[in-house]
Design an enzyme around this catalytic site. Sequence first.
Site, PDB file in Angstrom:
ATOM      1  N   CYS A  35       6.400 -19.816  21.686  1.00 49.44           N
ATOM      2  CA  CYS A  35       6.280 -20.794  20.591  1.00 49.44           C
ATOM      3  C   CYS A  35       6.403 -22.223  21.107  1.00 49.44           C
ATOM      4  CB  CYS A  35       7.328 -20.520  19.527  1.00 49.44           C
ATOM      5  SG  CYS A  35       7.076 -18.942  18.730  1.00 49.44           S
ATOM      6  N   HIS A  81      -3.999 -25.654   6.906  1.00 56.48           N
ATOM      7  CA  HIS A  81      -4.742 -26.003   8.122  1.00 56.48           C
ATOM      8  C   HIS A  81      -4.287 -27.309   8.766  1.00 56.48           C
ATOM      9  CE1 HIS A  81      -7.333 -22.733   6.759  1.00 56.48           C
ATOM     10  NE2 HIS A  81      -7.686 -22.646   8.022  1.00 56.48           N
ATOM     11  N   GLU A 125       6.401 -15.297   8.555  1.00 55.13           N
ATOM     12  CA  GLU A 125       5.759 -16.049   9.628  1.00 55.13           C
ATOM     13  C   GLU A 125       4.822 -15.147  10.430  1.00 55.13           C
ATOM     14  OE1 GLU A 125       7.408 -19.413  12.572  1.00 55.13           O
ATOM     15  OE2 GLU A 125       8.202 -17.421  12.969  1.00 55.13           O
TER      16      GLU A 125
HETATM   17 NI    NI Z   1       5.196 -20.116  15.704  1.00 54.06          NI
END
Ligand code: NI
Length: 137
Positions: A35, A81, A125
Amino acid sequence: MRRISLTRVFSFSAAHRLNSDALSHEENKQIFDKCNNYYGHGHDYSVEVTVQGTPDSETGMLIPLPQLDTAVTEFLTTLEHKHLDLEAPYFKDKISTGENIVRYLWNELDKRLPAGKLFHIRLWETNNNYFDIGKDA
Ligand code: NI
């Protein structure tokens, strides 16, 4: 009296990068792993919004669905987006973790919904992890 709730599911897609300026490059890599990818990465987030209360005596509903949909989608459209870290001012000084995103969603949706109605938000997520925020938390 039993609590009655309604949950409606929404979605948005956005990019982010988990990185703390307070940490070294190596620490960021170690803590945030993939990440922390320099160029960011994206998620298809799913948002479960739960309202609760006493159903209206005329409509039999907690909230008219169009009112709920409008309140939530008007806000989620602002994230759609986008790169959260670069385009959402809330994340200028906060890391865009699921924990911080779900808190942001709570703050914004609570303002947009009738007072006291918002009860719980679950932010998915990935297929493997979700974040919860709620009145009892
Ligand atoms: Ni992420």
